[in-house]
Write a protein that holds these residues in place. Structure first.
Motif, PDB file in Angstrom:
ATOM      1  N   ASN A 113     -19.974 -96.266 -25.859  1.00 13.64           N
ATOM      2  CA  ASN A 113     -19.903 -97.733 -25.775  1.00 13.64           C
ATOM      3  C   ASN A 113     -18.793 -98.223 -24.847  1.00 13.64           C
ATOM      4  O   ASN A 113     -18.201 -99.279 -25.075  1.00 13.64           O
ATOM      5  N   ILE A 114     -18.520 -97.454 -23.825  1.00  9.36           N
ATOM      6  CA  ILE A 114     -17.515 -97.817 -22.826  1.00  9.36           C
ATOM      7  C   ILE A 114     -18.215 -97.934 -21.479  1.00  9.36           C
ATOM      8  O   ILE A 114     -19.009 -97.071 -21.100  1.00  9.36           O
ATOM      9  N   MET A 115     -17.902 -98.991 -20.734  1.00  7.12           N
ATOM     10  CA  MET A 115     -18.557 -99.183 -19.441  1.00  7.12           C
ATOM     11  C   MET A 115     -17.792 -98.517 -18.306  1.00  7.12           C
ATOM     12  O   MET A 115     -18.383 -97.892 -17.432  1.00  7.12           O
ATOM     13  N   LEU A 116     -16.458 -98.646 -18.295  1.00  8.35           N
ATOM     14  CA  LEU A 116     -15.656 -98.019 -17.251  1.00  8.35           C
ATOM     15  C   LEU A 116     -14.440 -97.351 -17.878  1.00  8.35           C
ATOM     16  O   LEU A 116     -13.806 -97.910 -18.777  1.00  8.35           O
ATOM     17  N   SER A 117     -14.126 -96.163 -17.389  1.00  8.02           N
ATOM     18  CA  SER A 117     -12.920 -95.457 -17.807  1.00  8.02           C
ATOM     19  C   SER A 117     -12.027 -95.248 -16.597  1.00  8.02           C
ATOM     20  O   SER A 117     -12.509 -94.927 -15.505  1.00  8.02           O
ATOM     21  N   ALA A 118     -10.727 -95.421 -16.797  1.00 12.27           N
ATOM     22  CA  ALA A 118      -9.752 -95.216 -15.731  1.00 12.27           C
ATOM     23  C   ALA A 118      -8.700 -94.233 -16.225  1.00 12.27           C
ATOM     24  O   ALA A 118      -8.193 -94.358 -17.345  1.00 12.27           O
ATOM     25  N   LEU A 119      -8.359 -93.239 -15.396  1.00  9.92           N
ATOM     26  CA  LEU A 119      -7.406 -92.193 -15.772  1.00  9.92           C
ATOM     27  C   LEU A 119      -6.330 -92.061 -14.707  1.00  9.92           C
ATOM     28  O   LEU A 119      -6.608 -92.194 -13.511  1.00  9.92           O
ATOM     29  N   THR A 120      -5.114 -91.770 -15.135  1.00 13.99           N
ATOM     30  CA  THR A 120      -4.063 -91.369 -14.208  1.00 13.99           C
ATOM     31  C   THR A 120      -3.293 -90.226 -14.850  1.00 13.99           C
ATOM     32  O   THR A 120      -3.274 -90.077 -16.076  1.00 13.99           O
ATOM     33  N   TYR A 121      -2.658 -89.392 -14.018  1.00 13.68           N
ATOM     34  CA  TYR A 121      -2.010 -88.173 -14.481  1.00 13.68           C
ATOM     35  C   TYR A 121      -0.578 -88.098 -13.969  1.00 13.68           C
ATOM     36  O   TYR A 121      -0.250 -88.649 -12.917  1.00 13.68           O
ATOM     37  N   PHE A 122       0.256 -87.349 -14.706  1.00  9.13           N
ATOM     38  CA  PHE A 122       1.503 -86.882 -14.118  1.00  9.13           C
ATOM     39  C   PHE A 122       1.914 -85.579 -14.779  1.00  9.13           C
ATOM     40  O   PHE A 122       1.534 -85.283 -15.907  1.00  9.13           O
ATOM     41  N   ASP A 123       2.657 -84.795 -14.017  1.00 18.11           N
ATOM     42  CA  ASP A 123       3.100 -83.472 -14.456  1.00 18.11           C
ATOM     43  C   ASP A 123       4.433 -83.206 -13.772  1.00 18.11           C
ATOM     44  O   ASP A 123       4.502 -83.125 -12.543  1.00 18.11           O
ATOM     45  N   ASP A 124       5.494 -83.087 -14.554  1.00 22.78           N
ATOM     46  CA  ASP A 124       6.839 -82.943 -13.987  1.00 22.78           C
ATOM     47  C   ASP A 124       7.017 -81.647 -13.212  1.00 22.78           C
ATOM     48  O   ASP A 124       7.938 -81.541 -12.397  1.00 22.78           O
ATOM     49  N   GLU A 125       6.158 -80.655 -13.450  1.00 18.29           N
ATOM     50  CA  GLU A 125       6.298 -79.378 -12.748  1.00 18.29           C
ATOM     51  C   GLU A 125       5.528 -79.351 -11.429  1.00 18.29           C
ATOM     52  O   GLU A 125       5.608 -78.363 -10.691  1.00 18.29           O
ATOM     53  N   VAL A 126       4.773 -80.390 -11.141  1.00 14.77           N
ATOM     54  CA  VAL A 126       3.974 -80.443  -9.914  1.00 14.77           C
ATOM     55  C   VAL A 126       4.698 -81.317  -8.896  1.00 14.77           C
ATOM     56  O   VAL A 126       5.095 -82.442  -9.201  1.00 14.77           O
ATOM     57  N   GLU A 127       4.858 -80.800  -7.691  1.00 14.54           N
ATOM     58  CA  GLU A 127       5.523 -81.552  -6.630  1.00 14.54           C
ATOM     59  C   GLU A 127       4.684 -82.768  -6.233  1.00 14.54           C
ATOM     60  O   GLU A 127       3.447 -82.756  -6.377  1.00 14.54           O
ATOM     61  N   PRO A 128       5.333 -83.831  -5.710  1.00 19.56           N
ATOM     62  CA  PRO A 128       4.610 -85.080  -5.413  1.00 19.56           C
ATOM     63  C   PRO A 128       3.395 -84.918  -4.513  1.00 19.56           C
ATOM     64  O   PRO A 128       2.408 -85.645  -4.664  1.00 19.56           O
ATOM     65  N   ASN A 129       3.430 -83.981  -3.573  1.00 14.87           N
ATOM     66  CA  ASN A 129       2.316 -83.826  -2.635  1.00 14.87           C
ATOM     67  C   ASN A 129       1.320 -82.749  -3.043  1.00 14.87           C
ATOM     68  O   ASN A 129       0.396 -82.452  -2.291  1.00 14.87           O
ATOM     69  N   ASP A 130       1.516 -82.165  -4.220  1.00 19.10           N
ATOM     70  CA  ASP A 130       0.607 -81.119  -4.690  1.00 19.10           C
ATOM     71  C   ASP A 130      -0.402 -81.702  -5.682  1.00 19.10           C
ATOM     72  O   ASP A 130      -0.200 -82.774  -6.242  1.00 19.10           O
ATOM     73  N   PHE A 131      -1.482 -80.958  -5.888  1.00 16.73           N
ATOM     74  CA  PHE A 131      -2.533 -81.405  -6.800  1.00 16.73           C
ATOM     75  C   PHE A 131      -2.205 -81.026  -8.236  1.00 16.73           C
ATOM     76  O   PHE A 131      -1.637 -79.970  -8.513  1.00 16.73           O
ATOM     77  N   ILE A 132      -2.584 -81.912  -9.143  1.00 19.95           N
ATOM     78  CA  ILE A 132      -2.494 -81.651 -10.574  1.00 19.95           C
ATOM     79  C   ILE A 132      -3.824 -81.066 -11.027  1.00 19.95           C
ATOM     80  O   ILE A 132      -4.868 -81.342 -10.435  1.00 19.95           O
ATOM     81  N   GLN A 133      -3.810 -80.223 -12.068  1.00 18.13           N
ATOM     82  CA  GLN A 133      -5.075 -79.701 -12.605  1.00 18.13           C
ATOM     83  C   GLN A 133      -6.019 -80.865 -12.890  1.00 18.13           C
ATOM     84  O   GLN A 133      -5.629 -81.857 -13.487  1.00 18.13           O
ATOM     85  N   GLY A 134      -7.267 -80.736 -12.428  1.00 17.74           N
ATOM     86  CA  GLY A 134      -8.118 -81.905 -12.284  1.00 17.74           C
ATOM     87  C   GLY A 134      -9.114 -82.164 -13.394  1.00 17.74           C
ATOM     88  O   GLY A 134      -9.180 -81.473 -14.407  1.00 17.74           O
ATOM     89  N   ILE A 135      -9.933 -83.184 -13.131  1.00 15.64           N
ATOM     90  CA  ILE A 135     -11.000 -83.609 -14.026  1.00 15.64           C
ATOM     91  C   ILE A 135     -12.320 -83.057 -13.500  1.00 15.64           C
ATOM     92  O   ILE A 135     -12.580 -83.069 -12.288  1.00 15.64           O
ATOM     93  N   ILE A 136     -13.140 -82.547 -14.410  1.00 16.99           N
ATOM     94  CA  ILE A 136     -14.407 -81.908 -14.054  1.00 16.99           C
ATOM     95  C   ILE A 136     -15.560 -82.778 -14.536  1.00 16.99           C
ATOM     96  O   ILE A 136     -15.572 -83.239 -15.675  1.00 16.99           O
ATOM     97  N   PHE A 137     -16.543 -82.990 -13.657  1.00 17.27           N
ATOM     98  CA  PHE A 137     -17.782 -83.679 -14.026  1.00 17.27           C
ATOM     99  C   PHE A 137     -18.907 -82.643 -13.986  1.00 17.27           C
ATOM    100  O   PHE A 137     -19.418 -82.304 -12.915  1.00 17.27           O
ATOM    101  N   PRO A 138     -19.301 -82.095 -15.142  1.00 27.58           N
ATOM    102  CA  PRO A 138     -20.374 -81.093 -15.156  1.00 27.58           C
ATOM    103  C   PRO A 138     -21.737 -81.753 -15.318  1.00 27.58           C
ATOM    104  O   PRO A 138     -21.863 -82.863 -15.843  1.00 27.58           O
ATOM    105  N   GLN A 139     -22.762 -81.074 -14.854  1.00 35.36           N
ATOM    106  CA  GLN A 139     -24.131 -81.498 -15.121  1.00 35.36           C
ATOM    107  C   GLN A 139     -25.044 -80.286 -14.977  1.00 35.36           C
ATOM    108  O   GLN A 139     -24.673 -79.295 -14.337  1.00 35.36           O
ATOM    109  N   SER A 140     -26.206 -80.356 -15.581  1.00 37.58           N
ATOM    110  CA  SER A 140     -27.214 -79.324 -15.353  1.00 37.58           C
ATOM    111  C   SER A 140     -27.810 -79.548 -13.969  1.00 37.58           C
ATOM    112  O   SER A 140     -28.079 -80.683 -13.570  1.00 37.58           O
ATOM    113  N   LYS A 141     -28.010 -78.479 -13.253  1.00 36.83           N
ATOM    114  CA  LYS A 141     -28.495 -78.584 -11.878  1.00 36.83           C
ATOM    115  C   LYS A 141     -29.823 -79.334 -11.814  1.00 36.83           C
ATOM    116  O   LYS A 141     -30.735 -79.043 -12.593  1.00 36.83           O
ATOM    117  N   PHE A 142     -29.900 -80.324 -10.943  1.00 33.65           N
ATOM    118  CA  PHE A 142     -31.085 -81.164 -10.719  1.00 33.65           C
ATOM    119  C   PHE A 142     -31.412 -82.066 -11.913  1.00 33.65           C
ATOM    120  O   PHE A 142     -32.484 -82.671 -11.957  1.00 33.65           O
TER     121      PHE A 142
END
Length: 222
Positions: A113-142
């Motif tokens: 029952n949610i129309m839009l979700s917004a997420l933000t991340y931070f991790d003190d061990e990750v440098e500002p220009n590096d990537f944080i472990q990400g979000i995965i959108f899975p689906q069954s193929k086709f």
């Protein structure tokens, strides 16, 4: 008679847009300190899951009002620049955050029952220009192409992965990135490789007056 194809155009109908925005200072140091000091968690129901804040109205507290305003602005950008419908307005209906410790991840789920979700991340061990472990959108193929067929196409190879044939799409954010997507989309997180990864979540529903007539639900947009 010639059967040569002269041109081709792919029209991606039934799209489900996910937006990644980068701000100059989305989370302030005061915001981060608030989350670092937070203690009122519950464990996720699954093994190796994150800690989840017990409150689902996190952004209603006085200390985070400016962060709430920044989330509202991000949703406004999605409405105006992606949906191209500036008359649509959304209101915050839920907010919380998760804390992933080492080797934990968030199971596949969606927001009911949610129309839009917004997420933000931070991790003190990750440098500002590096990537944080990400979000995965899975689906069954086709599955978006043949939704009524319960056929497993995962063993069918593809020469190149695209929005039609992917089985797992991962977005790796950086600090000050905000990811916005429709709440019905199934998503999960990568396993965390640092001591603490924080994810702040804001969920939205459309503003308007709901009415029901002849079993049809309509909404008047303000």
């Amino acid at each position: 008679m010639s059967t040569n194809c002269l041109d081709a155009e792919v029209i991606p109908l039934n799209s489900c847009p996910v937006l990644k925005l980068t701000f100059d200072n989305f989370l302030t140091e005061a915001d981060k300190q608030y989350f670092r000091n937070y203690k009122d968690f519950r464990p996720d129901r699954m093994n190796n899951g994150p800690l989840i804040s017990r409150t689902y109205s996190l952004l209603n507290c006085d200390e985070l009002q400016e962060l709430k305003d920044r989330f509202d602005k991000a949703i406004e950008i999605y409405t105006q620049e992606v949906l191209r419908s500036p008359s649509l307005q959304f209101r915050l209906v839920g907010s919380w955050f998760t804390k992933n410790t080492l080797n934990t991840s968030h199971r596949p789920h969606y927001h009911v029952n949610i129309m839009l979700s917004a997420l933000t991340y931070f991790d003190d061990e990750v440098e500002p220009n590096d990537f944080i472990q990400g979000i995965i959108f899975p689906q069954s193929k086709f599955s978006n192409i043949f939704p009524d067929l319960k056929i497993n196409f995962s063993n069918i190879p593809s020469d190149e992965y695209n929005i039609f044939n992917y089985e797992k799409y991962t977005i790796k954010p950086k600090h000050n990135d905000v990811i916005i997507f429709p709440g019905h989309m199934i998503h999960s997180s990568e396993s965390n490789t640092t001591s603490n990864r924080f994810c702040i979540v804001a969920n939205y529903y459309i503003k308007g007056k709901v009415s029901v007539k002849n079993n049809i639900v309509t909404m008047e947009i303000p």
